[in-house]
Design an enzyme around this catalytic site. Structure first.
Site, PDB file in Angstrom:
ATOM      1  N   ASP A 127       0.876  -1.175   0.000  1.00 12.66           N
ATOM      2  CA  ASP A 127       0.000   0.000   0.000  1.00 12.66           C
ATOM      3  C   ASP A 127       0.911   1.222   0.000  1.00 12.66           C
ATOM      4  OD1 ASP A 127      -2.971   0.603   0.079  1.00 12.66           O
ATOM      5  OD2 ASP A 127      -2.128   2.095   1.442  1.00 12.66           O
ATOM      6  N   GLY A 187       1.753   5.790 -12.296  1.00 10.14           N
ATOM      7  CA  GLY A 187       1.150   6.667 -11.287  1.00 10.14           C
ATOM      8  C   GLY A 187       1.693   8.090 -11.311  1.00 10.14           C
ATOM      9  N   HIS A 236      10.824   4.030  -2.486  1.00 12.12           N
ATOM     10  CA  HIS A 236      10.103   3.707  -1.255  1.00 12.12           C
ATOM     11  C   HIS A 236       9.872   2.196  -1.149  1.00 12.12           C
ATOM     12  CE1 HIS A 236       7.683   4.473  -4.704  1.00 12.12           C
ATOM     13  NE2 HIS A 236       6.504   4.246  -4.132  1.00 12.12           N
TER      14      HIS A 236
END
Ligand code: ITT
Length: 203
Positions: free
Chosen positions: A77, A161, A188
C-alpha cells in the site's frame, strides 16, 4: 524470527496487487527464483481498503489474499505525500485518479491545488508499506519512503502513477525519466524491502 524458515523455503508467492506497475516493481525487487502469482490467477476480489494508514491497508490486502489462497502473500500500500497539501493524497493516492485509474486526472488535481497555493515545487515523498501474510493469519508490516519534490510539467514515460511529477532528492529527473534500474535502488518500495530483509531471509 520464527518465520525465517518458511520464507527460505517459499517457492510460490502471491503479490496481492491489481496495479501492474506495482506488480512489476515488486517482482523486480524480490528474489528471482520464486514463482509469483497475481490476484487474477485465483479470481480474487479486491478487499475494502478502509484502514487509516498505509500499513493497515497493506495488512488488509495481504491477509485477505493469504486466507483465501493458502499462499504466503505480499501486498503493497503506497502513495504520495505532498507537504504543501498537508500530506495529501497519501492513502487516497489511487482514489484521486478516479474509477478509471486515470493518473492524468490525479496529476492535474495536484497541479491545480499546488498552483492555487503557489507551491508548485512542494516537498513530497512516496511511502510504501509492504505486508507479508501467512495463511494462518499472521502478518508483518514494513514501511519505506523516498524524499523528493514535485515538478511540473509532468515528464517521462517510464514508471507509473505519479512518477512523472516526482523528482527524488539529489536527482534532476523524475521517476518516470530515470528508469527502473535506478528507481529500484532508491524507491520507497526498495526501502521497505531492505527492512524486510533484516528480518526475513529469502532463499
Ligand atoms: P492495489 O491496492 O491493488 O495494490 P492500487 O493502485 O489501488 O493497487 P494503492 O491503494 O496502494 O494501490 O494506491 C497507491 C497509488 O499510489 C497507486 O495507484 C499509484 O498511483 C501511487 N503510487 C504508489 N507507488 C508509486 C510509485 O512507485 N510511482 C508512482 N506512483 C505510485
Amino acid at each position: 524470527m520464527h518465520r525465517l524458515y518458511l520464507l527460505k523455503k517459499v517457492q510460490k508467492l502471491l503479490l496481492a496487487t491489481n496495479n501492474p506497475g506495482k506488480f512489476r516493481e515488486l517482482k523486480e525487487i524480490l528474489p528471482k527464483k520464486i514463482k509469483y502469482f497475481k490476484p487474477k490467477d485465483f479470481r480474487l476480489r479486491e478487499p475494502i481498503e478502509n484502514g487509516k494508514t498505509f500499513k493497515s491497508n497493506a495488512k488488509i490486502k495481504s491477509l485477505y489474499a493469504a486466507k483465501r489462497t493458502g499462499l504466503v502473500c505480499i501486498s503493497d500500500d503506497s502513495g504520495l505525500e505532498v507537504d504543501a497539501l498537508s500530506k495529501k493524497p497519501g492513502i487516497y493516492s489511487a482514489r484521486w485518479a478516479g474509477p478509471t485509474k486515470n493518473f492524468d486526472i490525479a496529476i492535474k488535481k495536484v497541479f491545480n491545488l499546488l498552483n492555487k497555493k503557489k507551491k508548485l515545487n512542494s516537498k513530497a515523498r512516496f511511502i510504501c508499506a509492504i505486508s507479508i501474510a501467512f495463511p494462518d493469519g499472521k502478518s508483518f508490516e514494513f514501511q519505506g519512503k523516498v524524499e523528493g519534490y514535485i515538478s511540473f510539467p509532468a515528464r517521462g514515460k517510464k514508471g507509473f502513477g505519479y512518477d512523472p511529477i516526482f523528482i527524488p532528492k539529489g536527482e534532476k529527473k523524475t521517476f518516470a525519466q530515470i528508469g527502473k534500474l535506478k528507481k529500484n535502488k532508491i524507491s520507497h518500495r526498495y526501502d521497505a524491502f531492505v527492512k524486510i530483509k533484516k528480518y526475513f531471509k529469502f532463499s
